[in-house]
Design an enzyme around this catalytic site. Structure first.
Site, mmCIF file in Angstrom:
data_model
loop_
_atom_site.group_PDB
_atom_site.id
_atom_site.type_symbol
_atom_site.label_atom_id
_atom_site.label_comp_id
_atom_site.label_asym_id
_atom_site.label_seq_id
_atom_site.Cartn_x
_atom_site.Cartn_y
_atom_site.Cartn_z
ATOM 1 N N GLN A 48 -21.761 48.256 32.736
ATOM 2 C CA GLN A 48 -22.729 47.404 33.447
ATOM 3 C C GLN A 48 -24.064 48.114 33.664
ATOM 4 O O GLN A 48 -25.043 47.487 34.050
ATOM 5 C CB GLN A 48 -22.157 46.969 34.801
ATOM 6 C CG GLN A 48 -20.973 46.012 34.685
ATOM 7 C CD GLN A 48 -20.507 45.574 36.046
ATOM 8 O OE1 GLN A 48 -19.708 46.258 36.675
ATOM 9 N NE2 GLN A 48 -21.023 44.457 36.533
ATOM 10 N N CYS A 90 -19.703 38.740 39.922
ATOM 11 C CA CYS A 90 -19.935 39.942 39.134
ATOM 12 C C CYS A 90 -21.418 40.280 39.181
ATOM 13 O O CYS A 90 -22.258 39.382 39.078
ATOM 14 C CB CYS A 90 -19.498 39.677 37.692
ATOM 15 S SG CYS A 90 -19.758 41.087 36.603
ATOM 16 N N LEU A 91 -21.730 41.569 39.341
ATOM 17 C CA LEU A 91 -23.138 41.968 39.417
ATOM 18 C C LEU A 91 -23.863 41.714 38.092
ATOM 19 O O LEU A 91 -25.091 41.658 38.072
ATOM 20 C CB LEU A 91 -23.257 43.441 39.814
ATOM 21 C CG LEU A 91 -22.679 43.796 41.199
ATOM 22 C CD1 LEU A 91 -22.896 45.271 41.505
ATOM 23 C CD2 LEU A 91 -23.279 42.926 42.297
ATOM 24 N N HIS A 132 -10.662 43.694 37.731
ATOM 25 C CA HIS A 132 -11.959 43.194 37.270
ATOM 26 C C HIS A 132 -12.767 44.317 36.596
ATOM 27 O O HIS A 132 -13.332 44.130 35.519
ATOM 28 C CB HIS A 132 -12.705 42.606 38.486
ATOM 29 C CG HIS A 132 -14.094 42.123 38.215
ATOM 30 N ND1 HIS A 132 -14.482 40.808 38.399
ATOM 31 C CD2 HIS A 132 -15.218 42.761 37.794
ATOM 32 C CE1 HIS A 132 -15.756 40.672 38.085
ATOM 33 N NE2 HIS A 132 -16.234 41.841 37.725
ATOM 34 N N GLU A 133 -12.779 45.487 37.242
ATOM 35 C CA GLU A 133 -13.579 46.602 36.703
ATOM 36 C C GLU A 133 -12.950 47.184 35.438
ATOM 37 O O GLU A 133 -13.664 47.556 34.498
ATOM 38 C CB GLU A 133 -13.764 47.697 37.761
ATOM 39 C CG GLU A 133 -14.500 47.272 39.030
ATOM 40 C CD GLU A 133 -15.833 46.588 38.763
ATOM 41 O OE1 GLU A 133 -16.499 46.928 37.774
ATOM 42 O OE2 GLU A 133 -16.205 45.693 39.546
ATOM 43 N N HIS A 136 -13.915 45.172 32.550
ATOM 44 C CA HIS A 136 -15.264 45.484 32.055
ATOM 45 C C HIS A 136 -15.217 46.566 30.977
ATOM 46 O O HIS A 136 -15.900 46.482 29.959
ATOM 47 C CB HIS A 136 -16.155 46.006 33.191
ATOM 48 C CG HIS A 136 -16.895 44.929 33.931
ATOM 49 N ND1 HIS A 136 -17.758 44.064 33.304
ATOM 50 C CD2 HIS A 136 -16.916 44.592 35.246
ATOM 51 C CE1 HIS A 136 -18.277 43.232 34.199
ATOM 52 N NE2 HIS A 136 -17.777 43.528 35.393
#
Ligand code: ZN
Length: 192
Positions: A48, A90-91, A132-133, A136
């Site tokens: 990210q 999500c960022l 979630h991470e 990614h």
């Protein structure tokens, strides 16, 4: 360093395991925490911030003065138990939210910055954030895990992200795919 947003290609990159930690990586991790807090997030994965390395940071309180600052290097999620739906954001997809079904409890094995092994069984928000991470790092976004009906509801919002990304690319704000991949390979050579 800045948080990249959908549909930036690095968000679809499957990160390779990290083989070494040095002073530069420690500084990267610190900057990731700062960016995460600025954006009021509880987790931030390296891709990210446009880095192809297998690491994410998390603080379930989203506040530097509260909660634990956790770094997960080369995480592996296993032992899924149960199933639970909850809203996620999500960022890299700011303002977009949707319901995602995930295992309720999981085990995560990883390393911290000192090279010590972490092995924890987790549930609730902690479990959701870790899943979630870790997604990614495999190039998976929470929108990929939304039901087809839920995804239809956010289609227009996703289109706005794509239009915005394309216009930023046209004005030179985002490099071409080949340049992005070349840069990712350099980082991989350094840490993986
Ligand atoms: Zn995210």
């Amino acid at each position: 360093m800045e948080i990249i947003t959908y549909p930036h290609p690095t968000l679809r990159y499957k990160s390779k395991p990290i083989k070494r930690v040095d002073a530069e990586l420690l500084a990267i991790v610190r900057e990731m925490f700062d960016l995460m807090y600025e954006a009021n997030g509880v987790g931030l994965a390296a891709n990210q911030v446009d880095l192809p390395i297998r690491l994410f940071v998390a603080n379930l309180e989203a506040d530097p003065d509260k909660g634990d600052e956790m770094v997960f290097i080369n995480p592996i999620v296993s032992n899924p138990k149960g199933s639970e739906g909850d809203e996620e954001g999500c960022l890299s997809l700011p303002t977009l939210y949707g319901n995602v079904m995930r295992p309720k409890r999981v085990r995560v094995n990883a390393y911290n910055l000192k090279g010590e092994e972490i092995r924890i069984d987790i549930d609730g928000l902690f479990s959701r954030v870790i899943q979630h991470e870790t997604d990614h790092l495999d190039g998976v976004l929470f929108i990929d895990r939304m039901s087809e009906t839920a995804k239809v509801e956010v289609e227009d919002e996703l289109d706005v992200f794509v239009t915005d990304f394309n216009s930023r690319r046209e004005t030179g704000g985002i490099p071409a795919d080949e340049a992005i991949v070349g840069r990712l390979k350099e980082w991989e050579d350094k840490y993986c």
